[in-house]
Design a protein around this motif. Structure first.
Motif, PDB file in Angstrom:
ATOM      1  N   SER A   1       0.831  -1.200   0.000  1.00 37.47           N
ATOM      2  CA  SER A   1       0.000   0.000   0.000  1.00 37.47           C
ATOM      3  C   SER A   1       0.869   1.255   0.000  1.00 37.47           C
ATOM      4  O   SER A   1       1.901   1.327   0.670  1.00 37.47           O
ATOM      5  CB  SER A   1      -0.966  -0.025   1.186  1.00 37.47           C
ATOM      6  N   LEU A   2       0.442   2.200  -0.787  1.00 38.63           N
ATOM      7  CA  LEU A   2       1.149   3.469  -0.919  1.00 38.63           C
ATOM      8  C   LEU A   2       0.193   4.579  -0.530  1.00 38.63           C
ATOM      9  O   LEU A   2      -0.999   4.480  -0.784  1.00 38.63           O
ATOM     10  CB  LEU A   2       1.563   3.721  -2.371  1.00 38.63           C
ATOM     11  N   PRO A   3       0.723   5.648   0.057  1.00 42.92           N
ATOM     12  CA  PRO A   3      -0.159   6.786   0.323  1.00 42.92           C
ATOM     13  C   PRO A   3      -0.661   7.386  -0.986  1.00 42.92           C
ATOM     14  O   PRO A   3      -0.031   7.234  -2.032  1.00 42.92           O
ATOM     15  CB  PRO A   3       0.731   7.763   1.076  1.00 42.92           C
ATOM     16  N   GLU A   4      -1.818   8.034  -0.903  1.00 41.49           N
ATOM     17  CA  GLU A   4      -2.430   8.618  -2.093  1.00 41.49           C
ATOM     18  C   GLU A   4      -1.469   9.560  -2.805  1.00 41.49           C
ATOM     19  O   GLU A   4      -1.458   9.660  -4.031  1.00 41.49           O
ATOM     20  CB  GLU A   4      -3.699   9.376  -1.695  1.00 41.49           C
ATOM     21  N   SER A   5      -0.635  10.229  -2.008  1.00 41.14           N
ATOM     22  CA  SER A   5       0.250  11.248  -2.582  1.00 41.14           C
ATOM     23  C   SER A   5       1.450  10.647  -3.296  1.00 41.14           C
ATOM     24  O   SER A   5       2.171  11.337  -4.000  1.00 41.14           O
ATOM     25  CB  SER A   5       0.747  12.174  -1.465  1.00 41.14           C
ATOM     26  N   ALA A   6       1.687   9.329  -3.117  1.00 41.18           N
ATOM     27  CA  ALA A   6       2.893   8.733  -3.702  1.00 41.18           C
ATOM     28  C   ALA A   6       2.745   8.588  -5.210  1.00 41.18           C
ATOM     29  O   ALA A   6       1.652   8.390  -5.725  1.00 41.18           O
ATOM     30  CB  ALA A   6       3.145   7.367  -3.077  1.00 41.18           C
ATOM     31  N   ASP A   7       3.857   8.709  -5.903  1.00 41.47           N
ATOM     32  CA  ASP A   7       3.878   8.446  -7.336  1.00 41.47           C
ATOM     33  C   ASP A   7       4.151   6.955  -7.504  1.00 41.47           C
ATOM     34  O   ASP A   7       5.228   6.466  -7.177  1.00 41.47           O
ATOM     35  CB  ASP A   7       4.984   9.278  -7.992  1.00 41.47           C
ATOM     36  N   ALA A   8       3.152   6.230  -7.998  1.00 41.71           N
ATOM     37  CA  ALA A   8       3.258   4.765  -8.039  1.00 41.71           C
ATOM     38  C   ALA A   8       4.418   4.303  -8.916  1.00 41.71           C
ATOM     39  O   ALA A   8       5.083   3.309  -8.613  1.00 41.71           O
ATOM     40  CB  ALA A   8       1.940   4.169  -8.530  1.00 41.71           C
TER      41      ALA A   8
ATOM     42  N   ASP B   1      11.659   2.524  -6.516  1.00 42.97           N
ATOM     43  CA  ASP B   1      12.219   2.468  -5.166  1.00 42.97           C
ATOM     44  C   ASP B   1      12.312   1.042  -4.644  1.00 42.97           C
ATOM     45  O   ASP B   1      13.198   0.712  -3.856  1.00 42.97           O
ATOM     46  CB  ASP B   1      11.356   3.285  -4.196  1.00 42.97           C
TER      47      ASP B   1
ATOM     48  N   PRO C   1       2.344   0.695 -13.042  1.00 46.01           N
ATOM     49  CA  PRO C   1       2.111   0.192 -11.680  1.00 46.01           C
ATOM     50  C   PRO C   1       1.066  -0.932 -11.672  1.00 46.01           C
ATOM     51  O   PRO C   1      -0.006  -0.785 -12.254  1.00 46.01           O
ATOM     52  CB  PRO C   1       1.607   1.435 -10.932  1.00 46.01           C
ATOM     53  N   PRO C   2       1.411  -2.063 -11.047  1.00 37.91           N
ATOM     54  CA  PRO C   2       0.523  -3.233 -11.100  1.00 37.91           C
ATOM     55  C   PRO C   2      -0.618  -3.142 -10.083  1.00 37.91           C
ATOM     56  O   PRO C   2      -0.542  -3.700  -8.997  1.00 37.91           O
ATOM     57  CB  PRO C   2       1.460  -4.402 -10.785  1.00 37.91           C
ATOM     58  N   THR C   3      -1.670  -2.425 -10.452  1.00 34.22           N
ATOM     59  CA  THR C   3      -2.844  -2.349  -9.585  1.00 34.22           C
ATOM     60  C   THR C   3      -3.669  -3.622  -9.717  1.00 34.22           C
ATOM     61  O   THR C   3      -3.538  -4.364 -10.696  1.00 34.22           O
ATOM     62  CB  THR C   3      -3.728  -1.162  -9.989  1.00 34.22           C
TER      63      THR C   3
END
Lengths: 93, 478
Positions: B140-147, B153, B164-166
């Protein structure tokens, strides 16, 4: 806040948290950088670290950020990356 | 209708048939039926009715499996007893038990697609309301993160950005195969980790694949994991090789692969993404990373992706897949190691013999003019060169025979160490004039590809021996 969910593409044999960069096994021969972020009395702390490292025969270079509240400019980060193996900075006053 | 009956209607304003039946819904309610109206777009559309729900999150439509609007469902004791889709007067009358319902409307009007049918909505709703069946660990990434940056990273990329693999994208990707997501495709080196179809789909998303590429990607991975393909060696060697993916058969055209101009270059999504998906599986699932198990001295740009289709337009020469016994209607993937592309330029030759003379010089020089072991080559014959052979009546087999005969190297020219020339018997070494074949039988192959203008061919060189690191071909199944 809505989180984003990604699916892990790996074999999941490492923790999901990003690992830190591996710490050096030995400090022998490594180049030290001391980064003063311009936080109050950070220079005193770094001066003392400088003394201790120098007494142990380490190479030390000093760097300084213009203000602690702005991120380091790319040029400074590139300079440190090219010239140092280990960086120490004083974060709080 | 009994007292325990209830009617549910799913409608949307953006549907002329729903607009048409709106008075009918009012009529149903006026006659004392319990009616619950769910509006997929704008609840004010059904203003004036007593029980109207904003169904714009589409949860109700998803759970009731509504494909078109209007849909009217009669529940008895909470269970679905009858359903009518679109406006069909007789069906609505039977469902409601109101004999003169909609008397002033036409007998039939088809409905419109439910918003659940909008592009990409099916997987979004499955993630939101259903059970995806996906087993992979969630990051999980915060909404503000660039996936895209988050993927860098975490070390998931080959150095270029990935998609990004959603969950939604992975579900869509899995639609491209009939295989179960938890099927194991094989053990991926170097860590020999079981790789499921789901993990392949995740990496295929990241590589930029479309779902329709999945059968090719899965088969490429299966071929690469065959022991004789030697994927671990391809990965771990100090040599420059990458796994090369070649596709034959109708699927190459169906998914839009390139077999012609710039065949080994950039610009074709299927070529680029299919080869990249294999490499990302090796990196992410197998754990094969440069500087770790991957000990390549140089590597080559094909280690990002190296995938193409053979040109099968001319049937004068059989395709590589046909030469391996596959029917013309079969689609196949062949995986073999390859360093990169060495062009052969010959604008002058007009006879097969002259062309072959040029080929021989280049083929003998592969790796080292004095090397006859651990060397293999795919000769890629360009179209204008092919025409020279075709017009002179030379089959592919004849070219192959000719080149195998003429690429021999005398023992005296073979690079030797203190123990003599590696791989040669004492008898061979004793005769400096003895010709030694540059390539073992299975290590020299001829294929067709490339643009139609220009007198070029090419060599994809590689390590290889008779029993390991050989081309592996597998038939693609849906």
């Amino acid at each position: 806040m809505t989180e984003q969910i990604l699916l892990d593409p790996t074999a999941e044999i490492a923790p999901v948290a990003r690992p830190r960069i591996a710490r050096p096994a030995s400090l022998a021969g490594l180049r030290f950088g001391l980064l003063d972020i311009n936080k109050m009395r950070g220079d005193e702390f770094l001066d003392r670290i400088d003394e201790l490292l120098a007494a142990r025969g380490h190479t030390v270079k000093r760097y300084k950020k213009a203000r602690f509240s702005v991120i380091a400019p790319s040029e400074l980060k590139q300079e440190i990356r090219a010239e140092c193996d280990v960086v120490i900075e004083g974060l709080a006053d | 209708m009994s007292n325990s009956s209830k009617l549910i209607a799913v409608v949307k304003r953006d549907c002329p048939t729903c607009v048409l039946v709106l008075p009918v819904l009012h009529d149903i309610e006026r006659r004392g039926h319990s009616l619950e109206v769910h509006v997929e777009d704008d609840p004010s559309f059904a203003a004036g009715l007593s029980t109207v729900h904003d169904a714009s999150d589409l949860g109700v439509s998803y759970r009731l499996d509504v494909h078109a609007v209007p849909t009217v469902i009669r529940l008895e004791e909470g269970r679905e007893a009858a359903r009518a889709v679109g406006w069909n007067r007789d069906e609505w009358r039977a469902l409601t038990g109101i004999a003169d319902l909609g008397a002033d409307l036409p007998a039939f009007r088809p409905g419109c697609g439910s918003r659940t049918q909008e592009p990409g909505m099916r997987s979004r709703l499955k993630v939101r309301f259903g059970n995806t069946g996906l087993a992979a660990r969630r990051v999980s990434l915060p909404e503000s993160a660039d996936a895209a940056e988050a993927c860098f990273d975490r070390g998931w990329t080959d150095g270029l950005p990935v998609v990004p693999p959603t969950e939604e994208r992975v579900l869509d990707m899995l639609d491209g195969t009939t295989r179960s997501p938890q099927d194991v495709v094989g053990l991926v080196p170097p860590n020999n980790v079981p790789c499921t179809v789901e993990k392949v789909a995740i990496n295929a998303v990241m590589a930029g694949c479309k779902p329709e590429y999945m059968p090719v990607v899965l088969t490429a991975i299966e071929a690469a994991l065959a022991p004789e393909c030697g994927l671990h060696a391809i990965l771990a060697t100090t040599n420059a090789v990458a796994p090369v993916v070649m596709v034959n058969g109708p699927i190459a055209r169906a998914v839009g692969m390139n077999s012609k101009g710039n065949v080994f270059g950039q610009g074709n999504r299927a070529n680029a993404a299919i080869g990249r998906a294999l490499q990302l599986v090796v990196r992410n699932v197998g754990g094969g990373r440069p500087g770790e198990i991957d000990r390549a001295v140089f590597g080559n740009p094909g280690k990002y992706t190296f995938c193409f289709a053979e040109d099968e337009e001319d049937d004068d020469w059989e395709s590589f897949a046909a030469s391996r016994g596959f029917a013309p209607a079969a689609s196949t993937v062949t995986v073999f190691p390859g360093d990169g592309v060495t062009p052969i330029v010959d604008h002058m030759s007009r006879t097969p013999e002259d062309l072959c003379r040029s080929y021989v010089g280049c083929l003998r020089a592969v790796y080292n003019a004095g090397q006859v072991v651990s060397v293999s080559a795919f000769l890629v014959v360009g179209r204008e060169h092919f025409i020279v052979f075709r017009d002179a009546g030379w089959s592919k087999q004849r070219v192959w025979d000719h080149l195998m005969e003429n690429t021999t190297i005398p023992v005296r020219d073979i690079v030797s160490g203190r123990a003599g020339a590696f791989g040669l018997s004492p008898e061979e070494q004793a005769d400096p004039d003895r010709p030694i074949r540059k390539f073992a039988r299975g290590n020299f192959n001829i294929i067709r590809a490339g643009g139609h203008a220009g007198k070029y061919s090419a060599i994809i060189s590689s390590i290889g021996s008779n029993d390991a690191l050989v081309p592996v071909t597998r038939e693609i199944r849906p």
